[in-house]
Scaffold this motif. Structure first.
Motif, PDB file in Angstrom:
ATOM      1  N   GLY A 290       0.852  -1.290  -0.083  1.00  0.00           N
ATOM      2  CA  GLY A 290       0.048   0.102  -0.219  1.00  0.00           C
ATOM      3  C   GLY A 290       0.832   1.302  -0.047  1.00  0.00           C
ATOM      4  N   ILE A 291       2.166   0.982  -0.358  1.00  0.00           N
ATOM      5  CA  ILE A 291       2.933   2.416  -0.289  1.00  0.00           C
ATOM      6  C   ILE A 291       3.853   2.385  -1.686  1.00  0.00           C
ATOM      7  N   ARG A 292       4.086   3.519  -2.213  1.00  0.00           N
ATOM      8  CA  ARG A 292       4.897   3.415  -3.212  1.00  0.00           C
ATOM      9  C   ARG A 292       6.190   2.550  -3.162  1.00  0.00           C
ATOM     10  N   VAL A 293       6.645   2.071  -4.222  1.00  0.00           N
ATOM     11  CA  VAL A 293       7.849   1.203  -4.202  1.00  0.00           C
ATOM     12  C   VAL A 293       8.600   1.656  -5.351  1.00  0.00           C
ATOM     13  N   VAL A 294       9.916   1.828  -5.189  1.00  0.00           N
ATOM     14  CA  VAL A 294      10.884   2.071  -6.331  1.00  0.00           C
ATOM     15  C   VAL A 294      11.964   1.304  -6.244  1.00  0.00           C
ATOM     16  N   ASP A 295      13.119   1.014  -7.030  1.00  0.00           N
ATOM     17  CA  ASP A 295      14.272   0.171  -6.986  1.00  0.00           C
ATOM     18  C   ASP A 295      15.402   1.244  -7.051  1.00  0.00           C
ATOM     19  N   ARG A 296      16.780   0.593  -6.859  1.00  0.00           N
ATOM     20  CA  ARG A 296      17.798   1.411  -6.828  1.00  0.00           C
ATOM     21  C   ARG A 296      17.877   2.207  -8.370  1.00  0.00           C
ATOM     22  N   THR A 297      17.499   1.855  -9.544  1.00  0.00           N
ATOM     23  CA  THR A 297      17.730   2.600 -10.547  1.00  0.00           C
ATOM     24  C   THR A 297      16.690   3.806 -10.509  1.00  0.00           C
ATOM     25  N   GLY A 298      15.484   3.513 -10.089  1.00  0.00           N
ATOM     26  CA  GLY A 298      14.520   4.794  -9.990  1.00  0.00           C
ATOM     27  C   GLY A 298      15.126   5.870  -9.216  1.00  0.00           C
ATOM     28  N   VAL A 299      15.826   5.342  -7.968  1.00  0.00           N
ATOM     29  CA  VAL A 299      16.641   6.534  -7.148  1.00  0.00           C
ATOM     30  C   VAL A 299      17.690   7.207  -7.825  1.00  0.00           C
ATOM     31  N   ILE A 300      18.474   6.543  -9.118  1.00  0.00           N
ATOM     32  CA  ILE A 300      19.621   7.069  -9.542  1.00  0.00           C
ATOM     33  C   ILE A 300      18.865   8.063 -10.389  1.00  0.00           C
TER      34      ILE A 300
END
Length: 576
Positions: A290-300
């Motif tokens: 129920g919370i937004r999820v991003v990966d390492r590439t999304g942060v970069i």
């Protein structure tokens, strides 16, 4: 016409109309639900074989109808009433489920996140063959509400008959619950009202069999720096060991429940994984947590978007972002409308998703053309330099190794520097005049600062920044800057070399410059000097070892120039 939220794909038009009609059914303000409304909801849910949620305010108005579980159909925070942290939202959720189990933890956390007055879970039968009206009815259910307890912030009733649920005096119950919360002071609801422009992040690390413990911890430490560089606040880190990532959700079901509960307790609004995750994995995780999820590439990519300052830098970042976003379009709503499209762009029978994908593909093609033009422009500039016979030294290295600081010190440039990952993205070239110690001859070289590398640099970034990375390919000498004060400096060297090896060609001559020697102890410095006798050891900020660096750079340039005629002679001899 009222909107039905959630997963409505595949639902017949007649059933959608029945769901829309639920908005017209007003409930008594002093009751959770009427028996008639509960049975209507149960019948529709059974017919479409999916749970249905109705959100009802204290005036008895149905304000939201959605297909899915409470965790999948939450009301966005900006649409919730703005109340004191010690008050409930004034909305309760009536939902159906096809088991006789109490509400799941995900449903309870969704209740807490929205500060719902109550959660009413009706147990209905999902019969494949509904032979009678009784098969489509709710007969019992559960009632859950929030309490000011940090450990277990909710209470779940024992199974209640539908008559018991419909006869409860809801007004009295809500007043009693809010009084308890108010008297408790800084209760659990306060965590839902944290006001901050920064993302509050929970990190999740998955250590598989092919990753050593040291490499795993170094990666998590780097992820902390990445999130902080992107402007987020890291609240905590969760770890899990697995032989390989779960194909649907990366981590196991039990760990997902732990992540959900901890994120709720900490007030996190973003989950960041330490590895690349697929679009379907991200959707599955967001649905469960129920919370937004991003990966390492999304942060970069987010960091790159913040750091790009020139038009060409922004161009390359947009290309990388769109290539990353394309497989993640499902469920994005109308977010892509800003990219273009309009009347006449929608083909016959084409869905909204297909339209968005087509728009992005066209934009990617356009950006790739512009990047090709940028490559051609850079090639012309490099050709002019070659005609002037001014040697070029390219600064390469792991992000935050001190390349831009070194460029500023040697050339008096004013490139932006900060103790951040990827502080600068755009390549900068400046002249450096060096006096040879023996002949006192003044010689000019060009020093080019390039984008920093990182472990497992996302392929989309390498492709988008190929125009920038060609500055490395066309240089005469590489100057590899290493942050010796970083605990993982050895793996940084390996990561940079790995990326360089993937390039079509790189200069034969290179020099390692260990930077920040003023921040390491003498024993470490002596050991590295012994292991890397050909390297130079400097401190860009303190000005240590810079003259040696200049001299060694000139020596490598001269060796490169001497090697060119020899290579030409070999070619001409072979041609006869």
């Amino acid at each position: 016409m009222h909107k039905v939220y959630g997963n409505i794909q595949g639902i017949k038009t007649s059933k959608l109309k029945e769901l829309q009609q639920l908005y017209e059914e007003r409930q008594p303000g002093d009751r959770l639900v009427t028996p008639e409304f509960a049975q209507a909801l149960a019948a529709i849910s059974t017919d479409i074989h999916q749970p249905v949620c109705c959100y009802i305010n204290r005036r008895g108005q149905v304000i939201r109808v959605a297909v899915g579980t409470p965790s999948q159909t939450q009301i966005p925070p900006e649409e919730l009433p703005r109340h004191s942290a010690k008050r409930l939202s004034g909305i309760h959720c009536l939902t159906t489920q096809f088991t006789s189990e109490p509400p799941s933890q995900a449903a309870l956390i969704a209740m807490q996140r929205q500060r719902l007055d109550a959660l009413v879970m009706l147990n209905v039968s999902d019969c494949a063959k509904r032979t009678s009206k009784a098969d489509r009815q709710a007969k019992e259910g559960f009632l859950a509400n929030l309490v000011p307890d940090l450990e277990t912030p909710w209470i779940i009733s024992p199974p209640l008959s539908l008559d018991d649920i419909t006869e409860l005096d809801f007004d009295d119950l809500v007043q009693e619950w809010e009084k308890e919360i108010s008297e408790a002071g800084d209760g659990i609801l306060l965590s839902q009202k944290i006001v901050s422009e920064q993302d509050r992040v929970l990190l999740v690390g998955v250590q598989t069999d092919n990753i050593s413990s040291q490499r795993f911890e170094d990666g998590l430490g780097e992820l902390v720096r990445l999130v902080e560089s992107a402007g987020g606040i890291v609240l905590d880190t969760m770890r899990q060991k697995r032989s390989h990532p779960h194909p649907q959700t990366v981590v196991g079901k039990g760990k997902i429940e732990e992540i959900t509960l901890l994120a709720q307790k900490l007030g996190a609004n973003l989950i960041v994984f330490d590895r690349d995750i697929s679009a379907s994995q991200a959707r599955n995780l967001e649905s469960e947590i129920g919370i937004r999820v991003v990966d390492r590439t999304g942060v970069i990519l987010d960091i790159f978007a913040q750091r790009a300052r020139t038009q060409e830098g922004k161009l390359q970042v947009e290309l990388a972002q769109l290539e990353y976003m394309l497989p993640r379009l499902r469920g994005r709503g109308q977010e892509m409308s800003r990219l273009g499209a309009g009347i006449g762009t929608r083909g016959p029978g084409e869905t909204k998703l297909e339209t968005e994908r087509r728009v992005i593909q066209r934009r990617i093609a356009q950006l790739q053309q512009e990047v090709n033009q940028l490559q051609a422009h850079r090639a012309r500039i490099r050709h002019q330099r070659q005609e002037q016979e001014i040697p070029v030294v390219a600064l390469v290295g792991y992000t935050n190794a001190g390349k831009s600081t070194l460029l500023n010190v040697l050339t008096n440039a004013e490139v932006y520097t900060a103790d951040q990952l990827f502080a600068t993205l755009d390549p900068t070239t400046r002249k450096v005049v060096i006096t040879e110690p023996e002949t006192q001859e003044r010689r000019t070289i060009l020093l080019t600062d390039t984008v920093g590398f990182i472990h497992e640099l996302p392929p989309s970034l390498i492709d988008a920044f190929r125009a920038t990375l060609e500055e490395v390919v066309e240089a005469d000498v590489l100057l590899h800057v290493v942050d010796l004060s970083h605990p993982a400096w050895a793996s940084h060297i390996a990561s940079v070399q790995e990326i360089l090896q993937d390039m079509p060609t790189i200069p034969e001559k290179s020099l390692i410059a260990f930077n920040k020697i003023d921040q390491v102890d003498s024993e470490t410095l002596a050991k590295v000097q012994q292991d890397y006798p050909q390297a130079v050891f400097i401190s860009a900020t303190k000005g240590l070892g810079l003259e040696t660096l200049k001299v060694r750079s000139l020596q490598l340039i001269d060796e490169t120039v001497e090697a060119i005629p020899e290579a030409q002679n070999v070619v001409s001899q072979n041609s006869y």
